[in-house]
Design a protein around this motif. Structure first.
Motif, mmCIF file in Angstrom:
data_model
loop_
_atom_site.group_PDB
_atom_site.id
_atom_site.type_symbol
_atom_site.label_atom_id
_atom_site.label_comp_id
_atom_site.label_asym_id
_atom_site.label_seq_id
_atom_site.Cartn_x
_atom_site.Cartn_y
_atom_site.Cartn_z
ATOM 1 N N GLN A 1 14.433 15.068 8.572
ATOM 2 C CA GLN A 1 15.668 14.312 8.340
ATOM 3 C C GLN A 1 16.844 15.440 8.037
ATOM 4 O O GLN A 1 17.635 15.929 7.444
ATOM 5 C CB GLN A 1 15.349 13.985 7.000
ATOM 6 C CG GLN A 1 13.835 12.962 6.566
ATOM 7 C CD GLN A 1 14.435 11.821 7.732
ATOM 8 O OE1 GLN A 1 15.556 11.711 7.804
ATOM 9 N NE2 GLN A 1 13.420 10.662 7.972
ATOM 10 N N TYR A 2 16.979 16.597 9.587
ATOM 11 C CA TYR A 2 18.371 17.324 8.951
ATOM 12 C C TYR A 2 19.306 17.167 9.093
ATOM 13 O O TYR A 2 19.649 17.899 8.108
ATOM 14 C CB TYR A 2 18.228 17.315 10.270
ATOM 15 C CG TYR A 2 19.007 18.737 11.287
ATOM 16 C CD1 TYR A 2 18.707 20.352 10.692
ATOM 17 C CD2 TYR A 2 20.608 18.343 11.090
ATOM 18 C CE1 TYR A 2 19.402 21.877 10.691
ATOM 19 C CE2 TYR A 2 21.060 19.899 11.121
ATOM 20 C CZ TYR A 2 20.654 21.276 10.803
ATOM 21 O OH TYR A 2 21.165 22.418 10.948
ATOM 22 N N ALA B 1 1.182 -1.302 -0.400
ATOM 23 C CA ALA B 1 -0.039 -0.296 0.017
ATOM 24 C C ALA B 1 1.252 1.355 -0.261
ATOM 25 O O ALA B 1 0.579 2.465 -0.670
ATOM 26 C CB ALA B 1 -0.936 0.207 1.421
ATOM 27 N N SER B 2 1.850 1.243 0.874
ATOM 28 C CA SER B 2 2.678 2.338 0.771
ATOM 29 C C SER B 2 3.714 2.926 -0.603
ATOM 30 O O SER B 2 3.754 3.555 -0.832
ATOM 31 C CB SER B 2 4.164 1.723 1.454
ATOM 32 O OG SER B 2 4.929 3.067 1.446
ATOM 33 N N LEU C 1 8.052 11.111 5.543
ATOM 34 C CA LEU C 1 9.474 12.188 5.754
ATOM 35 C C LEU C 1 10.275 11.544 7.322
ATOM 36 O O LEU C 1 11.076 12.282 7.914
ATOM 37 C CB LEU C 1 9.110 13.344 6.170
ATOM 38 C CG LEU C 1 9.198 14.631 5.220
ATOM 39 C CD1 LEU C 1 9.123 16.001 5.760
ATOM 40 C CD2 LEU C 1 10.236 13.901 4.609
ATOM 41 N N ASP C 2 9.140 10.305 8.280
ATOM 42 C CA ASP C 2 9.487 9.237 8.746
ATOM 43 C C ASP C 2 10.085 8.263 8.250
ATOM 44 O O ASP C 2 11.560 8.253 7.789
ATOM 45 C CB ASP C 2 8.144 9.295 10.148
ATOM 46 C CG ASP C 2 7.964 10.345 10.501
ATOM 47 O OD1 ASP C 2 8.853 11.339 11.379
ATOM 48 O OD2 ASP C 2 6.288 10.712 10.379
ATOM 49 N N ASP C 3 10.200 7.046 9.006
ATOM 50 C CA ASP C 3 10.489 5.674 8.672
ATOM 51 C C ASP C 3 10.201 5.274 7.592
ATOM 52 O O ASP C 3 10.739 4.696 6.764
ATOM 53 C CB ASP C 3 9.207 4.569 9.680
ATOM 54 C CG ASP C 3 9.153 5.028 10.750
ATOM 55 O OD1 ASP C 3 10.144 5.438 10.988
ATOM 56 O OD2 ASP C 3 8.379 4.330 11.226
ATOM 57 N N ASN C 4 9.123 5.956 5.982
ATOM 58 C CA ASN C 4 9.595 5.897 4.428
ATOM 59 C C ASN C 4 9.893 6.516 4.135
ATOM 60 O O ASN C 4 10.225 6.734 2.944
ATOM 61 C CB ASN C 4 7.689 5.888 4.470
ATOM 62 C CG ASN C 4 6.987 4.735 5.092
ATOM 63 O OD1 ASN C 4 7.633 3.421 5.137
ATOM 64 N ND2 ASN C 4 5.372 5.491 5.548
#
Length: 121
Positions: free
Chosen positions: A83-84, A14-15, A46-49
């Motif tokens: 994600q600096y 789905a992702s 922007l996080d885990d994916n």
């Protein structure tokens, strides 16, 4: 295959499906479809994916629409928050859209003015 493994495969599929849709939306000619694609990246990827190509996807948007450009600035300000290190490295040789980012980053995000000044040097 365990039920948990099946569930994770379903979420991954789905992702990937949604990510491919986002790429289509971002390449649209319609203002709010582009904005929806950028904001979807911001909220869900922007996080885990996170994928490095997201920064390029958004960079390649060339629009005169105000709301699209604000979504782009919003995306990069959150990329800097979430994600600096990757985003700062990405911006080292790229000064485009910097005014949007600094303006949005100083008024609407938890980035400090010091961080933004250091990035602009």
């Amino acid at each position: 295959m365990s039920p948990q493994a099946n569930y994770m495969k379903l979420l991954t599929d789905a992702s990937n499906f949604i990510y491919n849709k986002i790429k289509i939306w971002i390449n649209s000619d319609l203002e709010y479809k582009i904005r929806f694609g950028v904001v979807s990246l911001l909220q869900f990827y922007l996080d885990d994916n996170f994928r490095l190509e997201e920064l390029d996807l958004v960079k390649n948007i060339n629009s005169d629409y105000f709301y699209v450009n604000m979504a782009i600035a919003w995306f990069y300000s959150f990329a800097l928050i979430k994600q600096y290190d990757i985003t700062v490295k990405y911006f080292e040789d790229k000064k485009w859209r910097w005014n949007y980012l600094v303006n949005y980053g100083t008024t609407n995000s938890p980035l400090s003015m010091t961080s933004l000044v250091l990035m602009s040097v």
